[in-house]
Design an enzyme around this catalytic site. Structure first.
Site, PDB file in Angstrom:
ATOM      1  N   LYS A   1     -11.650   3.259 -10.936  1.00 47.75           N
ATOM      2  CA  LYS A   1     -12.120   2.288  -9.783  1.00 47.75           C
ATOM      3  C   LYS A   1     -12.642   1.148 -10.296  1.00 47.75           C
ATOM      4  O   LYS A   1     -13.059   1.160 -11.406  1.00 47.75           O
ATOM      5  CB  LYS A   1     -12.839   2.924  -8.627  1.00 47.75           C
TER       6      LYS A   1
ATOM      7  N   GLY B   1     -10.311  -0.217  11.492  1.00 50.12           N
ATOM      8  CA  GLY B   1      -9.920  -0.792  10.407  1.00 50.12           C
ATOM      9  C   GLY B   1      -8.325  -0.869  10.706  1.00 50.12           C
ATOM     10  O   GLY B   1      -7.833   0.111  11.056  1.00 50.12           O
TER      11      GLY B   1
ATOM     12  N   GLY C   1      -6.154  -2.645   8.495  1.00 49.97           N
ATOM     13  CA  GLY C   1      -5.609  -3.449   7.357  1.00 49.97           C
ATOM     14  C   GLY C   1      -4.191  -2.540   6.944  1.00 49.97           C
ATOM     15  O   GLY C   1      -3.723  -1.914   7.726  1.00 49.97           O
ATOM     16  N   ASN C   2      -4.311  -2.362   5.610  1.00 48.81           N
ATOM     17  CA  ASN C   2      -3.064  -1.692   5.195  1.00 48.81           C
ATOM     18  C   ASN C   2      -3.216  -0.094   5.686  1.00 48.81           C
ATOM     19  O   ASN C   2      -2.193   0.442   6.220  1.00 48.81           O
ATOM     20  CB  ASN C   2      -3.440  -1.706   3.584  1.00 48.81           C
TER      21      ASN C   2
ATOM     22  N   GLY D   1      -5.120   1.540   7.830  1.00 48.05           N
ATOM     23  CA  GLY D   1      -5.357   1.607   9.425  1.00 48.05           C
ATOM     24  C   GLY D   1      -4.178   1.287  10.336  1.00 48.05           C
ATOM     25  O   GLY D   1      -3.672   1.853  10.991  1.00 48.05           O
ATOM     26  N   TYR D   2      -3.596   0.187   9.731  1.00 46.90           N
ATOM     27  CA  TYR D   2      -2.402  -0.231  10.392  1.00 46.90           C
ATOM     28  C   TYR D   2      -1.251   0.881  10.247  1.00 46.90           C
ATOM     29  O   TYR D   2      -0.636   1.193  11.485  1.00 46.90           O
ATOM     30  CB  TYR D   2      -1.704  -1.763  10.211  1.00 46.90           C
TER      31      TYR D   2
HETATM   32  P1  NAD Z   1      -7.609  -3.873   3.908  1.00 42.10           P
HETATM   33  O1  NAD Z   1      -8.523  -4.949   2.961  1.00 42.10           O
HETATM   34  O2  NAD Z   1      -6.105  -3.776   3.980  1.00 42.10           O
HETATM   35  O3  NAD Z   1      -8.104  -3.323   5.400  1.00 42.10           O
HETATM   36  C1  NAD Z   1      -9.549  -3.282   5.819  1.00 42.10           C
HETATM   37  C2  NAD Z   1      -9.553  -3.286   7.322  1.00 42.10           C
HETATM   38  O4  NAD Z   1     -11.024  -2.945   7.578  1.00 42.10           O
HETATM   39  C3  NAD Z   1      -9.302  -4.523   7.927  1.00 42.10           C
HETATM   40  O5  NAD Z   1      -8.764  -4.565   9.072  1.00 42.10           O
HETATM   41  C4  NAD Z   1     -10.740  -5.104   7.878  1.00 42.10           C
HETATM   42  O6  NAD Z   1     -10.982  -6.044   9.290  1.00 42.10           O
HETATM   43  C5  NAD Z   1     -11.523  -4.083   8.680  1.00 42.10           C
HETATM   44  N1  NAD Z   1     -12.966  -3.942   8.313  1.00 42.10           N
HETATM   45  C6  NAD Z   1     -13.732  -4.415   7.456  1.00 42.10           C
HETATM   46  N2  NAD Z   1     -14.928  -4.273   7.391  1.00 42.10           N
HETATM   47  C7  NAD Z   1     -14.999  -3.715   8.703  1.00 42.10           C
HETATM   48  C8  NAD Z   1     -16.111  -3.257   9.475  1.00 42.10           C
HETATM   49  N3  NAD Z   1     -17.319  -3.327   9.256  1.00 42.10           N
HETATM   50  N4  NAD Z   1     -15.691  -2.653  10.595  1.00 42.10           N
HETATM   51  C9  NAD Z   1     -14.566  -2.279  11.282  1.00 42.10           C
HETATM   52  N5  NAD Z   1     -13.322  -2.674  10.219  1.00 42.10           N
HETATM   53  C10 NAD Z   1     -13.854  -3.502   9.220  1.00 42.10           C
HETATM   54  O7  NAD Z   1      -8.138  -2.258   3.152  1.00 42.10           O
HETATM   55  P2  NAD Z   1      -7.310  -0.955   3.323  1.00 42.10           P
HETATM   56  O8  NAD Z   1      -6.615  -0.762   1.639  1.00 42.10           O
HETATM   57  O9  NAD Z   1      -6.590  -0.647   4.392  1.00 42.10           O
HETATM   58  O10 NAD Z   1      -8.477   0.200   2.782  1.00 42.10           O
HETATM   59  C11 NAD Z   1      -9.339   0.683   3.872  1.00 42.10           C
HETATM   60  C12 NAD Z   1     -10.009   2.059   3.168  1.00 42.10           C
HETATM   61  O11 NAD Z   1      -9.033   2.965   2.991  1.00 42.10           O
HETATM   62  C13 NAD Z   1     -10.933   1.693   2.334  1.00 42.10           C
HETATM   63  O12 NAD Z   1     -12.001   2.649   2.467  1.00 42.10           O
HETATM   64  C14 NAD Z   1     -10.048   2.121   1.145  1.00 42.10           C
HETATM   65  O13 NAD Z   1     -10.655   2.508   0.074  1.00 42.10           O
HETATM   66  C15 NAD Z   1      -9.254   3.357   1.514  1.00 42.10           C
HETATM   67  N6  NAD Z   1      -7.938   3.544   0.913  1.00 42.10           N
HETATM   68  C16 NAD Z   1      -6.924   2.674   0.657  1.00 42.10           C
HETATM   69  C17 NAD Z   1      -5.850   2.733  -0.024  1.00 42.10           C
HETATM   70  C18 NAD Z   1      -4.893   1.905  -0.170  1.00 42.10           C
HETATM   71  O14 NAD Z   1      -3.733   2.511  -0.469  1.00 42.10           O
HETATM   72  N7  NAD Z   1      -4.974   0.772   0.201  1.00 42.10           N
HETATM   73  C19 NAD Z   1      -5.832   4.228  -0.629  1.00 42.10           C
HETATM   74  C20 NAD Z   1      -6.565   5.272  -0.269  1.00 42.10           C
HETATM   75  C21 NAD Z   1      -7.935   4.895   0.412  1.00 42.10           C
END
Ligand code: NAD
Length: 425
Positions: free
Chosen positions: A104, A222, A224-225, A227-228
């Site tokens: 990471k 959340g 983002g990627n 959650g959406y």
């Molecule tokens: P991202 O940056 O695309 O989205 C993060 C989202 O969380 C945004 O909507 C942001 O507004 C929201 N957010 C940030 N702080 C917040 C808070 N305090 N309260 C509520 N919402 C908040 O990130 P992502 O890629 O969607 O990653 C989200 C989680 O999933 C992380 O823990 C990441 O490690 C994990 N993850 C991501 C992937 C991936 O492929 N992107 C894979 C496995 C795990």
């Protein structure tokens, strides 16, 4: 390590599991320590000043294959957090059964405070600083919080530039495999992979528990990627996603007979237009600012929904709010969103919590397919990618579920067991 160390807490939990199931302690202790910790300083020009940011790349373990894991840009990034995230990657790749290890990285920065040009400079300089330990046959980064295909493309481009300056003998297709989650030379389906994988797990769990999607309410923290796409695929499967939130807060639209299912693509359209979710109550094909309700993230977490999906950051379900959580099912789409103490408390009360190392492993599974596509110089179709992902996630879920039934234990301990048996041999 201090008491608040996420890495230490996670290690303690895994060691406890190891003792309970008589796993070889010496091998386990050796595995838990990261193979390599790289800390770098990254200076960039901000106006007339040079500002230095701190970056990390931690290679946790390559016992099952190449180092693999995302890159996070966030002000709270620190060595302890990256160590924990890298350990979870080693477990995750084992649970989902891809021939990768764990790593990471990240930079302690608020990317929203930088211009696009400054962000590009930071991303390229970081790549230069960690170049020596990267490579398609060594360590392959991907996106994580606040990093996206555009940022990954800058890094991949910088990596390839340096490799060519150094007269690499790797062909172009293999150079393209040095990063995953790319926009250019990427994989159709990678951007949806984590959310899609989570919904595959949700569907399998619903079958086991005999849940009817149309009567099952979900709140997602959340947007983002992860959650959406989770919210979008879950809605398409007929589940009722009634509340979503981003860092500025959440939305819900209540009617007299309960909350309405939100129209997730419309909510996203509205968020993109307004910059945040505030005021985007999109249900039944329209968005309006009446009838809906703004809720804080704390309120979203304690909604009386059937399923809670934390998909933002770690530690959001903790000592302070665990008594108030009403959902009986939690799907950890973020990494480490439920603290070990809260996990224990809630499972004792009968909640089923699908752990991150299973629930969000669709991301790394998608990354594996992208890496393979580049290494073999092929171009896979999105439908075949999603089909493969579905199979990988269903198999992983089934393994963990069976382990939990066999040992009469929760899904987290069962996931650890599945992973550790593979890693320790
Ligand atoms: P991202 O940056 O695309 O989205 C993060 C989202 O969380 C945004 O909507 C942001 O507004 C929201 N957010 C940030 N702080 C917040 C808070 N305090 N309260 C509520 N919402 C908040 O990130 P992502 O890629 O969607 O990653 C989200 C989680 O999933 C992380 O823990 C990441 O490690 C994990 N993850 C991501 C992937 C991936 O492929 N992107 C894979 C496995 C795990």
């Amino acid at each position: 390590m201090n008491n608040s160390s996420v890495y230490q807490k996670s290690k303690d939990e895994i060691l406890k599991t190891g003792r309970k199931y008589n796993l070889p302690q010496d091998k386990l202790e050796e595995f838990l320590e990261p193979d390599r910790i790289l800390e770098v300083k990254i200076p960039i020009k901000l106006g007339t000043e040079i500002v230095t940011f701190k970056g990390y790349r931690i290679q946790h373990s390559n016992k099952l294959g190449l180092y693999k894991g995302g890159l996070r840009f966030h002000p709270k990034v620190n060595k302890d957090e990256v160590m924990a995230l890298s350990l979870w990657m080693s477990l995750k790749t084992a649970v989902v059964g891809v021939p990768f290890g764990g790593a990471k990285g990240g930079i302690a920065v608020d990317p929203k405070a930088l211009s696009e040009k400054q962000l590009e400079e930071l991303s390229r300089n970081y790549t230069r600083k960690i170049y020596d330990i990267l490579g398609p046959e060594k360590d392959i980064p991907a996106p994580d919080v606040n990093t996206n295909p555009k940022i990954i493309d800058w890094m991949a481009d910088e990596y390839i530039k340096i490799a060519k300056e150094n007269k690499t003998d790797l062909p172009q297709n293999k150079l393209n495999a040095a990063f995953t989650g790319k926009g250019k030379n990427g994989l159709d389906g990678r951007v949806e992979a984590t959310g899609f994988g989570g919904v595959t797990v949700l569907k399998e769990l619903a079958k086991k528990l005999k849940l009817n999607p149309k009567n099952t309410t979900i709140a997602v923290m959340g947007f983002g990627n992860v959650g959406y796409y989770f919210a979008d695929f879950a809605s398409k499967e007929g589940f009722k996603v009634v509340a979503v939130s981003d860092s500025k807060g959440g939305i819900i639209k209540k009617e007299s007979n309960g909350p309405l299912a939100l129209d997730i693509p419309l909510v996203m359209e509205c968020k993109l237009e307004k910059g945040s979710l505030a005021g985007c109550y999109c249900a039944g094909g329209v968005c309006d600012t009446r009838g809906g309700q703004m809720i804080t993230n704390e309120e979203l977490l304690i909604l009386p929904v059937d399923i809670l999906v934390p998909a933002a950051l770690e530690d959001v379900i903790n000592d302070n709010n665990m008594q108030n959580i009403k959902a009986k099912i939690i799907i950890e789409m973020a990494n480490g969103p439920v603290t070990p103490k809260a996990y224990h408390h809630l499972t004792e009360k009968g909640a089923i919590i699908v752990p991150d190392i299973l629930a969000n492993s669709g991301g790394v599974a998608g990354s594996y397919i992208e890496w393979e596509q580049n290494m073999k110089d092929k171009k896979y179709k999105k439908e075949e990618v999603l089909k493969r992902l579905e199979k990988m996630m269903t198999d992983a879920f089934e393994n963990v579920w069976n382990e939990s039934v066999k040992n009469k234990t929760n899904l987290k301990e069962a996931s650890y067991l599945v992973a550790l048996r593979k890693i320790l041999g």
